[in-house]
Structure formats: structure tokens, C-alpha cells
Scaffold this active site. Structure first.
Site, PDB file in Angstrom:
ATOM      1  N   ASP A  92      -2.271 -30.777  27.786  1.00 22.26           N
ATOM      2  CA  ASP A  92      -2.473 -31.780  26.741  1.00 22.26           C
ATOM      3  C   ASP A  92      -3.961 -32.131  26.734  1.00 22.26           C
ATOM      4  O   ASP A  92      -4.748 -31.591  27.515  1.00 22.26           O
ATOM      5  CB  ASP A  92      -1.578 -33.000  26.975  1.00 22.26           C
ATOM      6  CG  ASP A  92      -1.919 -33.748  28.244  1.00 22.26           C
ATOM      7  OD1 ASP A  92      -2.907 -33.389  28.914  1.00 22.26           O
ATOM      8  OD2 ASP A  92      -1.202 -34.698  28.579  1.00 22.26           O
ATOM      9  N   SER A  93      -4.361 -33.038  25.835  1.00 21.18           N
ATOM     10  CA  SER A  93      -5.794 -33.296  25.637  1.00 21.18           C
ATOM     11  C   SER A  93      -6.304 -34.453  26.475  1.00 21.18           C
ATOM     12  O   SER A  93      -7.504 -34.690  26.536  1.00 21.18           O
ATOM     13  CB  SER A  93      -6.035 -33.624  24.173  1.00 21.18           C
ATOM     14  OG  SER A  93      -5.427 -34.881  23.866  1.00 21.18           O
ATOM     15  N   ASP A 266       8.473 -30.812  25.617  1.00 23.11           N
ATOM     16  CA  ASP A 266       8.161 -31.140  27.015  1.00 23.11           C
ATOM     17  C   ASP A 266       8.569 -32.576  27.233  1.00 23.11           C
ATOM     18  O   ASP A 266       8.543 -33.389  26.303  1.00 23.11           O
ATOM     19  CB  ASP A 266       6.665 -31.012  27.312  1.00 23.11           C
ATOM     20  CG  ASP A 266       5.902 -32.246  26.873  1.00 23.11           C
ATOM     21  OD1 ASP A 266       5.661 -32.382  25.654  1.00 23.11           O
ATOM     22  OD2 ASP A 266       5.573 -33.100  27.721  1.00 23.11           O
ATOM     23  N   CYS A 304      27.935 -25.531  35.992  1.00 15.07           N
ATOM     24  CA  CYS A 304      26.567 -25.019  36.164  1.00 15.07           C
ATOM     25  C   CYS A 304      26.547 -23.904  37.203  1.00 15.07           C
ATOM     26  O   CYS A 304      27.223 -23.983  38.229  1.00 15.07           O
ATOM     27  CB  CYS A 304      25.657 -26.163  36.595  1.00 15.07           C
ATOM     28  SG  CYS A 304      23.950 -25.673  36.880  1.00 15.07           S
ATOM     29  N   CYS A 306      23.664 -22.847  38.710  1.00 15.29           N
ATOM     30  CA  CYS A 306      22.362 -22.846  39.397  1.00 15.29           C
ATOM     31  C   CYS A 306      22.548 -22.788  40.922  1.00 15.29           C
ATOM     32  O   CYS A 306      23.638 -23.019  41.438  1.00 15.29           O
ATOM     33  CB  CYS A 306      21.512 -24.048  38.986  1.00 15.29           C
ATOM     34  SG  CYS A 306      21.844 -25.582  39.874  1.00 15.29           S
ATOM     35  N   CYS A 309      24.094 -25.980  42.428  1.00 17.32           N
ATOM     36  CA  CYS A 309      25.529 -26.166  42.168  1.00 17.32           C
ATOM     37  C   CYS A 309      26.382 -25.118  42.887  1.00 17.32           C
ATOM     38  O   CYS A 309      27.555 -25.350  43.158  1.00 17.32           O
ATOM     39  CB  CYS A 309      25.785 -26.168  40.662  1.00 17.32           C
ATOM     40  SG  CYS A 309      25.141 -27.675  39.884  1.00 17.32           S
ATOM     41  N   HIS A 335      18.121 -28.824  39.728  1.00 18.95           N
ATOM     42  CA  HIS A 335      19.291 -28.762  38.855  1.00 18.95           C
ATOM     43  C   HIS A 335      18.970 -29.257  37.444  1.00 18.95           C
ATOM     44  O   HIS A 335      19.355 -28.622  36.450  1.00 18.95           O
ATOM     45  CB  HIS A 335      20.453 -29.563  39.439  1.00 18.95           C
ATOM     46  CG  HIS A 335      21.554 -29.783  38.453  1.00 18.95           C
ATOM     47  ND1 HIS A 335      22.467 -28.800  38.125  1.00 18.95           N
ATOM     48  CD2 HIS A 335      21.859 -30.853  37.660  1.00 18.95           C
ATOM     49  CE1 HIS A 335      23.292 -29.253  37.201  1.00 18.95           C
ATOM     50  NE2 HIS A 335      22.949 -30.494  36.897  1.00 18.95           N
TER      51      HIS A 335
END
Lengths: 370, 370
Positions: A92-93, A266, A304, A306, A309, A335
Site C-alpha cells: 500500500d502507499s 485484503d 475443512c 487444512c 483441521c 486455519h
């Protein structure tokens, strides 16, 4: 180099499927981008970020400029090298953080004078300075230095701010002339005023940026106001350029943003709530700290797949969070980010198969909004 | 099941090479055991622990009994299942922590009455209770409930304490009768009094435990006193049983302990100093927080081949530690534990090749002691 290909537009919504190409690799859109404020996505390692499918991460110019300093990062070989991340980075700036300092900053046409939130030291960031910092960081996507007006704000204030943001956008573009490995995105402002959003799109796109973000949303307005603004703004934006909705990214925001034609998101929320012991599941957000999970030896989210999990239970994660053990925050963060990235992937797949509207409905059938 | 094979004894020292077999796998000795006090080795995940070569980890009975409770852990299927660790686990007896409570505890023949350091609640742990908790935890190696006398302590106090520890050892053994998947280790006490250490070995070994630990060292005495005590005690211990030096484990302690015939070590020091930004290197301990490392983009330890040293720089880790980023602590912890485990591995290799004394000398040639 920088390129955007639009593969497909959804027939029953504005959802789009695309691909961004940068020097550090390709990004399939729509995509959620984990935030790495201080040259680290909090609690995550680079290889974990890759494992969960992170295609691009964010860095914050304001924080990195103050500590450890963009010049130090340049000496390390740039932000990619410094933090051991070889995929794309967007910075970002610094504008949003500087304006958030409230009493500690003063806006002038030349730029913004401000005091560090860390030690009170005095600094000045102009559009040119923001570009110079981002050049030192070496991010693949650079954001223009804009002003994000507060909410609520009078129309006149927003209009003046918007015009200054346009003048600053030109100065940013000039400062980035000749830079080929970094793409500068323009930022659409205009608060919750449709005619100002229209003006901002028209004037900003005249400067012909390789991508555009929508700023100044999710700053206090209602979700309805935000979605209305998106509904109004995205149709005015060029189709052949990626669209990035800044600072927005709950699961429902991702779905609604994509529905309205956004490609990039984001948000610190998924990682921030993780540090407070809150997790995403397919049935909604859960506070894993609660006593109800004490003897719950099922996964955080039974739907899930992942690593967390597959290997750890709610009862164990609750124990770790209650005892302030670092592993607890690691597991909830991992997660939650996986949840956002997997959701992005499933949405891309749904758009590809012309099933996005069905996917959206099925998601809300299970996901309890709060 | 539990078994110990002694493969080799070093000719020029008491160093030994061996192998322990448990239901959860084999352990090559000598070995350093990372400490997982609250069902987690602080900042590390199970797969990272495996990646760095952890063969066995510790759990703390006192902490786990209080939170989340050994009965909850039993419901989860035991400590291995609860924390997702399928290799061997050793649990201490809770004795050391309870005695460290000072004013909050009272020792009687039956056991120890104490108040929780967390909420002041009242508890009682006896030898039998300690065994019951450790049965609930399901650790592969269980430690007898002993008293670790303070340092300095009068000989009479140490002698009385030692005799009570012997009576308690018998009670522990009785309580563990019929348990086949957990091996109970006896504990040698006696402070810094050679004749008491001798008495403790003689009486404890009469009870015929599958392994023995040396307790009550590294509690305030000098390094010289500790090494003298080891030099005196280990020759009295049976050769065919593993020897565990409790709570000891700096790099130099590991080398000296092994030199004196110790097979197993544990210590929180490598992980604790990591959280304060201190790292092990082949040239000694370094405080990575120091400004001198700000622009140092070399690895934490240039002679280390761990994942951290292959991918991250001192300057980056310093930045993370200074900014209190979790990843900073993760990286220093990972590296320090790797350092201890790699050192254990190199020592085993040196003993195997009859080069332990050379290895020890070469280590000190480079490693600066503080």
C-alpha cells in the site's frame, strides 16, 4: 512486467475470472491477499503461506518505512528477499495509515507531515516519497498515494480530497516512469457519493493505470452502503484491468465483492480474530475460547481439509489459546487464512463452471451471519 | 514395552551410545528432549519438531494436571492424541514444580499439599496421585514422585528428604504395577553430598527400575560441583539402564553430561532464550536483538543447515524480534532446538566412530563459553 487476462464473466452477476502476471509469478483472480504488515504475515512462515495457497501477500509501506526502514530492506535485496517470499507482493502507499494518525498528521498539497506512532519522531510522506519507498521495497504492485477520507464526511470535503488524490496520482505516475518491474495501481475514492465515485473513476482511468483499486470503503459505513457503492462503481471501471477492493475481506465481503465484480481483496480481520481465538467455519464464526469447546475433540471446522483441521481438535486449540501459547495463535491463523484462500479457490471454480450464484446461495444456507 | 540397548562405551570417557524402545518408537541416545510444558513445545508445531529430529519430548505433570486437567486429556485419548504427537513422551512427576512453589506448599509423608500458581486453588499430590495423573496422560516414560531439595541444603535435610524419596519411589512402583505401556524411572537424589548420592543409587536401584534419572542438579550449585557429582554418581549406576540428567541442557552441559555417562537431557533454556532473542551458534551464544545485527544479512549460524539458517537472515530475525512478531520467536526457537538435536546427533556419530574426545575438543575450540 504486468499483465491481466480476463477469462470469463459470470452471466448472472458481475463476478469475473482472471489472471494477473507479474515478475514473481501469476495470480489467479478473484483472490484474497493475506496481510504482512511488518514484513511477516503475523504468526505464519513463508512455507506455510505457500502451503495454504497464498498467491500474493501485502506489505505496509508506513510500517516498513519506520521499521526496519525501506533503505535497510533495499540493502537486503528488497522485501521479497528480506522476508523470504518469492511470490508477488503488493504494497500500500502508507496513505491510509498516515491519515489514521488523526492528531499526529497534517495534510498539505505537497504531502503529509506526521509523527511516528512508535516514538513520536517527525516525518513527511509525499506521493513521490511513497513511490521511492515502494521502489526500495521492490513490490510487484505499488499503490498510488491517496487520501482516504473519514466516514462520515461532508461532500465538499470528499470532493476536495478526491481532487487532491487525482493530482497526487499524476505525481505518483510521473515518479514511477521507467520502472518496469512494478505496476502502479490508481485508487478510486469518492466516499459514499455516487457522483463523486463516477468522477473519480473517469478522471483516474484517464491516467491509464494497469489496475485500479476502490478505496474508502469499509471505513464505518453500513454493509448496504458499501455494496451499493460497489454496484454503482464497478460497471464504470474498465473491464480489462484488475479491480482491488482495499481493506475488505470477511468471507461474506469476499462473496459480495466478487458478486459486484471485484478481483482482489485484503483484510487483517481473518488473522486478527485468529489471535483473539476466533475461527471461521462453514457454519459461521466461532469463538474457540468459549467453555463449550473444552471437551470438543472434533476439528475446528469439520468441512475443512487444512493441516490444522486434519491434525488438531477444538479442545486442544482452546487449551492453547487460553494458556496464551503461541501454537494456539499459529493454528487459528493458519486455519482462518486457509479458509479465505480455499473460499477464493472455490469461487473461481464456481465462476469457471457458471455456478457462482448457486455457490453463493449454498454458502449462505450454511454460514450464519452475525 | 520398554527396552534399552547399550551399543557402545567410549574408551577415553564415560560417553555411551544406546537405544531406547517404547510403544511410540525408538530413541537413539544420547539425546536432548525438547520440553512441552503445557502440551506444546513453545512456538513449535509437531511437524516442525519431527523435521528437526525430535525423538522424544517432555510434558509437565503439574501444569497439565491444573490446566487443562489430566482427565480431560485422558478423554481426548491421552497426551499423544491431544497434542498430535505420535513419538515418545516423557512426563515429569510434578514434584519439582510443586516444591518450587515455596510458601504455597507443605510436605508431609503422605504427599504434598499446595496451592495453584494460577488461581490459588488447593490441591494435594501424593506419589500415587502423580502416577494416576501420568497414567491419564499416557506418557511412555513416567517419573517417580520425588523431592528435589533446595540448594544449598544441610546434609541432614538432604538425607531425610532422600529417604522419603525412597519410600515414595516404592509407593510409585506399587501404583504402576501391571502397567505395561509406561516405564517408571527412579530418581537419584542426594544433593552435593557424595555419600548420599551413593546411598541413593544403592537404595533406588534395589527397587529395579527400567531407567534412572539424576535429580537435584543445576539448581544453584556451580558447574564444577555438578560435574563432580556426575563423575562420582554415574559409575555407581547400572550400565544396562538409561541415565537421564533432569533439567540440564545447555550445549556445554550436553557435552559434559555425555562425557560423564548421561544418556538423556531436557532443559527449557534453549527455547526460553530463543523467546528473548538469543541464539546458539557454533561460535557461542549471540543476542540477535543487538543493533550489531541490524544490517547483517547472513544466516543465524553460518555453519547450520536448518530451515531457518537456509532461508532467513540475522537482520530479518532481529527485525521480527524487535517488533514482537511471533515469527521471530518461531525462527529462534526452531533454530535453537535444531542446534541441540543436531549436536546430539553429531555426538552419537562421534561416539560411534570413537571420536567423542576429539569432537569435544573441537567444539570448545570454536564455542565461546560465557
Amino acid at each position: 512486467m504486468f499483465d491481466f487476462k480476463l477469462f470469463k464473466e459470470n452471466k448472472r452477476s458481475k463476478a469475473r475470472l482472471g489472471e494477473i502476471t507479474t515478475d514473481h509469478g501469476k495470480i489467479q483472480t478473484p483472490i484474497f491477499m493475506p496481510v504482512g504488515t511488518q514484513a511477516t504475515v503475523k504468526a505464519m512462515s513463508s512455507r506455510e503461506l505457500k502451503e495454504i495457497g497464498s498467491q500474493i501477500i501485502l506489505g505496509n509501506t508506513y510500517h516498513l518505512y519506520l521499521r526496519p526502514g525501506d533503505e535497510l530492506i533495499a540493502k537486503a535485496g528488497g522485501l521479497h528477499q528480506f522476508m523470504n517470499w518469492d511470490r508477488p507482493i503488493l504494497t500500500d502507499s502508507g496513505g491510509f495509515q498516515v491519515f489514521s494518525l488523526a492528531d499526529l498528521r497534517e495534510i498539505e498539497e505537497e504531502g503529509v507531515y506526521f509523527q511516528s506512532h512508535l516514538d513520536g519522531s517527525k516525518h513527511f510522506i509525499s506521493p513521490e516519497k511513497s513511490m521511492q519507498i515502494q521502489k526500495n521495497l521492490g513490490s510487484d504492485i505499488v499503490m498510488a498515494f491517496d487520501e482516504c477520507p473519514p466516514y462520515p464526511a461532508e461532500k465538499e470535503y470528499v470532493e476536495n480530497s478526491l481532487n487532491r488524490t487525482l493530482r497526487w496520482a499524476e505525481r505518483c505516475k510521473k515518479e514511477m516512469e521507467g520502472v518496469e518491474n512494478q505496476a502502479l495501481f490508481g485508487i478510486i475514492q469518492g466516499g459514499v457519493y455516487p457522483e463523486l465515485r463516477k468522477q473519480s473513476v473517469e478522471e483516474t482511468t484517464k491516467l491509464d493505470f494497469p489496475g485500479y483499486s476502490i478505496g474508502g470503503l469499509s471505513v464505518g459505513e453500513t454493509k448496504d452502503e458499501m455494496y451499493k457503492m460497489l454496484d454503482h462503481t464497478t460497471p464504470l471501471m474498465p473491464k480489462d484491468k484488475p479491480r482491488y477492493l482495499m481493506g475488505v475481506g470477511t468471507p461474506e465481503d469476499l462473496i459480495e465483492g466478487i458478486y459486484h465484480g471485484i478481483d482482489m481483496f485484503d483484510c487483517v480481520m481473518p488473522t486478527r480474530i485468529a489471535r483473539h481465538g476466533q475461527i471461521f467455519t462453514h457454519s459461521g464464526r466461532k469463538t474457540i475460547r468459549n467453555a463449550t469447546y473444552k471437551q470438543d475433540f472434533t476439528p475446528l471446522d469439520s468441512e475443512c481439509d487444512c493441516h490444522v483441521c486434519q491434525n488438531y481438535s477444538r479442545g486442544y486449540v482452546r487449551h492453547l489459546i487460553k494458556r496464551n501459547e503461541i501454537l494456539g495463535v499459529r493454528l487459528t491463523t493458519y486455519h482462518n487464512l486457509y479458509f479465505m484462500l480455499k473460499l477464493s479457490e472455490e469461487i473461481r471454480e464456481a465462476i469457471r463452471n457458471d455456478k457462482f450464484i448457486d455457490f453463493r446461495e449454498e454458502f449462505y444456507d450454511k454460514y450464519e451471519l452475525k
